[in-house]
Motif scaffolding. Structure first.
Motif, mmCIF file in Angstrom:
data_model
loop_
_atom_site.group_PDB
_atom_site.id
_atom_site.type_symbol
_atom_site.label_atom_id
_atom_site.label_comp_id
_atom_site.label_asym_id
_atom_site.label_seq_id
_atom_site.Cartn_x
_atom_site.Cartn_y
_atom_site.Cartn_z
ATOM 1 N N ALA A 104 -28.203 23.055 -28.736
ATOM 2 C CA ALA A 104 -28.006 24.053 -29.794
ATOM 3 C C ALA A 104 -26.529 24.214 -30.120
ATOM 4 C CB ALA A 104 -28.607 25.397 -29.373
ATOM 5 N N VAL A 105 -25.667 24.147 -29.084
ATOM 6 C CA VAL A 105 -24.224 24.253 -29.312
ATOM 7 C C VAL A 105 -23.721 23.039 -30.091
ATOM 8 C CG1 VAL A 105 -21.941 24.410 -28.240
ATOM 9 C CG2 VAL A 105 -23.867 25.649 -27.254
ATOM 10 N N PHE A 106 -24.187 21.840 -29.713
ATOM 11 C CA PHE A 106 -23.803 20.628 -30.444
ATOM 12 C C PHE A 106 -24.219 20.725 -31.912
ATOM 13 C CE2 PHE A 106 -24.109 18.316 -26.197
ATOM 14 C CZ PHE A 106 -22.729 18.257 -26.048
ATOM 15 N N LEU A 107 -25.443 21.204 -32.144
ATOM 16 C CA LEU A 107 -25.927 21.346 -33.517
ATOM 17 C C LEU A 107 -25.110 22.396 -34.269
ATOM 18 C CD1 LEU A 107 -29.798 21.199 -32.956
ATOM 19 C CD2 LEU A 107 -28.318 19.407 -33.880
ATOM 20 N N ALA A 108 -24.716 23.461 -33.574
ATOM 21 C CA ALA A 108 -23.912 24.516 -34.206
ATOM 22 C C ALA A 108 -22.533 23.976 -34.597
ATOM 23 C CB ALA A 108 -23.763 25.698 -33.251
ATOM 24 N N LEU A 128 -15.896 18.741 -30.436
ATOM 25 C CA LEU A 128 -16.911 18.070 -29.617
ATOM 26 C C LEU A 128 -16.305 17.590 -28.300
ATOM 27 C CD1 LEU A 128 -19.903 17.279 -29.799
ATOM 28 C CD2 LEU A 128 -19.174 15.053 -30.669
ATOM 29 N N LEU A 129 -15.080 17.067 -28.359
ATOM 30 C CA LEU A 129 -14.404 16.593 -27.152
ATOM 31 C C LEU A 129 -14.247 17.716 -26.140
ATOM 32 C CD1 LEU A 129 -12.790 14.421 -25.599
ATOM 33 C CD2 LEU A 129 -10.762 15.192 -26.848
ATOM 34 N N PHE A 130 -13.792 18.883 -26.600
ATOM 35 C CA PHE A 130 -13.604 20.002 -25.676
ATOM 36 C C PHE A 130 -14.938 20.588 -25.219
ATOM 37 C CE2 PHE A 130 -9.241 19.869 -27.211
ATOM 38 C CZ PHE A 130 -8.538 20.165 -26.050
ATOM 39 N N ALA A 131 -15.954 20.506 -26.067
ATOM 40 C CA ALA A 131 -17.281 20.961 -25.650
ATOM 41 C C ALA A 131 -17.804 20.110 -24.496
ATOM 42 C CB ALA A 131 -18.250 20.907 -26.830
ATOM 43 N N LEU A 132 -17.529 18.800 -24.547
ATOM 44 C CA LEU A 132 -18.012 17.872 -23.525
ATOM 45 C C LEU A 132 -17.164 17.895 -22.253
ATOM 46 C CD1 LEU A 132 -18.859 14.803 -25.806
ATOM 47 C CD2 LEU A 132 -20.498 16.287 -24.631
ATOM 48 N N THR A 133 -15.870 18.129 -22.415
ATOM 49 C CA THR A 133 -14.960 18.037 -21.269
ATOM 50 C C THR A 133 -14.450 19.392 -20.790
ATOM 51 O OG1 THR A 133 -12.992 17.773 -22.690
ATOM 52 C CG2 THR A 133 -14.185 15.771 -22.050
ATOM 53 N N GLY A 134 -14.914 20.473 -21.414
ATOM 54 C CA GLY A 134 -14.417 21.801 -21.068
ATOM 55 C C GLY A 134 -14.586 22.139 -19.598
ATOM 56 N N ALA A 175 -27.464 27.750 -20.540
ATOM 57 C CA ALA A 175 -28.200 27.653 -19.279
ATOM 58 C C ALA A 175 -29.125 26.449 -19.210
ATOM 59 C CB ALA A 175 -29.001 28.941 -19.049
ATOM 60 N N ALA A 176 -29.554 25.931 -20.340
ATOM 61 C CA ALA A 176 -30.528 24.843 -20.360
ATOM 62 C C ALA A 176 -30.046 23.735 -21.284
ATOM 63 C CB ALA A 176 -31.888 25.373 -20.832
ATOM 64 N N PRO A 177 -30.561 22.513 -21.084
ATOM 65 C CA PRO A 177 -30.186 21.404 -21.974
ATOM 66 C C PRO A 177 -30.446 21.715 -23.443
ATOM 67 C CG PRO A 177 -31.313 20.554 -20.045
ATOM 68 C CD PRO A 177 -31.421 22.041 -19.975
ATOM 69 N N THR A 216 -13.814 28.947 -27.823
ATOM 70 C CA THR A 216 -15.192 29.336 -28.136
ATOM 71 C C THR A 216 -16.192 28.255 -27.765
ATOM 72 O OG1 THR A 216 -14.416 30.750 -29.951
ATOM 73 C CG2 THR A 216 -16.733 30.099 -29.979
ATOM 74 N N VAL A 217 -15.921 26.995 -28.122
ATOM 75 C CA VAL A 217 -16.885 25.931 -27.818
ATOM 76 C C VAL A 217 -16.978 25.694 -26.310
ATOM 77 C CG1 VAL A 217 -16.628 24.809 -30.055
ATOM 78 C CG2 VAL A 217 -15.194 24.051 -28.155
ATOM 79 N N ILE A 218 -15.870 25.836 -25.589
ATOM 80 C CA ILE A 218 -15.920 25.666 -24.129
ATOM 81 C C ILE A 218 -16.768 26.759 -23.494
ATOM 82 C CG2 ILE A 218 -14.569 25.717 -21.995
ATOM 83 C CD1 ILE A 218 -12.274 24.396 -23.479
ATOM 84 N N VAL A 219 -16.569 28.003 -23.937
ATOM 85 C CA VAL A 219 -17.338 29.126 -23.392
ATOM 86 C C VAL A 219 -18.820 28.978 -23.727
ATOM 87 C CG1 VAL A 219 -17.751 31.610 -23.570
ATOM 88 C CG2 VAL A 219 -15.421 30.749 -23.357
ATOM 89 N N LEU A 220 -19.133 28.616 -24.960
ATOM 90 C CA LEU A 220 -20.537 28.467 -25.357
ATOM 91 C C LEU A 220 -21.230 27.371 -24.554
ATOM 92 C CD1 LEU A 220 -20.207 28.830 -29.242
ATOM 93 C CD2 LEU A 220 -21.303 30.446 -27.675
ATOM 94 N N MET A 221 -20.542 26.239 -24.350
ATOM 95 C CA MET A 221 -21.120 25.158 -23.554
ATOM 96 C C MET A 221 -21.246 25.562 -22.093
ATOM 97 S SD MET A 221 -22.213 22.476 -25.076
ATOM 98 C CE MET A 221 -22.201 21.268 -23.746
#
Length: 216
Positions: free
Chosen positions: A151-155, A59-65, A144-146, A135-140
């Protein structure tokens, strides 16, 4: 309705991508080897802590990627290409049913001297290693939309919830599937991961080319 379907499709794509690279089914082999004398309650506690820490790292890398990429002066498409190559190498190892070197023999030996192995080596690098972080950085970055970011957070949440349940039931998973069954599933996941990796590289390379050529 079409928008909802596209967001659901992105969620399942994100979930499949993250779950396959985390691969908690294969992780049960290492988990069992590191907890040979642990009771059921102890394994449940270790599983919960490991999955929770791995979740927060992802989650940290998803938010700060995005900040990380800007700090190093690179782009999401460059990471797509580099990450796709990394994932493809991992996919080849999985297709050969060759255990991925997420955790070295030295790290496993060191873990044997630790009272708490949930953070290291279970949470990282076993569950949340370079492949999962990429993977999480690329997906986030490509959401394209909130709604797609949600959806990425839920995944991510669904992946590590499933990881906790699988690790907690590692004894049963091992008994039901056996080493052969786990390796068969690993090969199937490797094939799917290879397809995801090719998509990462193809899209990233095309976007880089389009940007340099001025193609809109």
């Amino acid at each position: 309705m079409i928008g909802v379907e596209s967001h659901l499709a992105y969620f399942f794509f994100a979930f499949a991508s993250i779950f396959i690279i985390v691969n908690p089914v294969e992780a049960t082999i290492v988990f069992i080897s590191l907890t040979p004398e642990a009771s059921t309650e102890e394994r449940a506690r270790i599983s919960l802590r490991a999955a929770s820490v791995a979740f927060f790292i992802a989650l940290l890398f998803a938010l700060t990627g995005d900040l990380v990429l800007r700090f190093f002066g690179t782009t999401i498409d460059a990471l797509r290409v580099a990450g796709g190559i990394l994932l493809f190498i991992m996919a080849i190892d999985m297709l050969k049913a060759r255990p991925r070197r997420k955790v070295t023999e030295e790290e496993i030996a060191d873990a044997g001297d630790r009272e708490d192995i949930s953070v290291f080596p279970l949470a990282t690098p076993l569950l949340t290693g370079p492949g999962a972080i990429t993977t999480v950085i690329v997906l986030m970055g490509t959401a394209a939309a909130p709604a797609e970011k949600l959806a990425v957070f839920l995944a991510i949440t669904a992946t590590f919830a499933a990881t906790y349940l699988i690790l907690r039931s590692s004894e049963y998973v091992g008994q039901i599937l056996g080493l052969t069954g786990i390796m068969v599933l690993t090969r199937i996941m490797g094939l799917l991961l290879g397809a995801i990796a090719v998509n990462f590289v193809a899209v990233g390379a095309w976007n880089i080319y389009a940007g340099m050529a001025g193609i809109s």
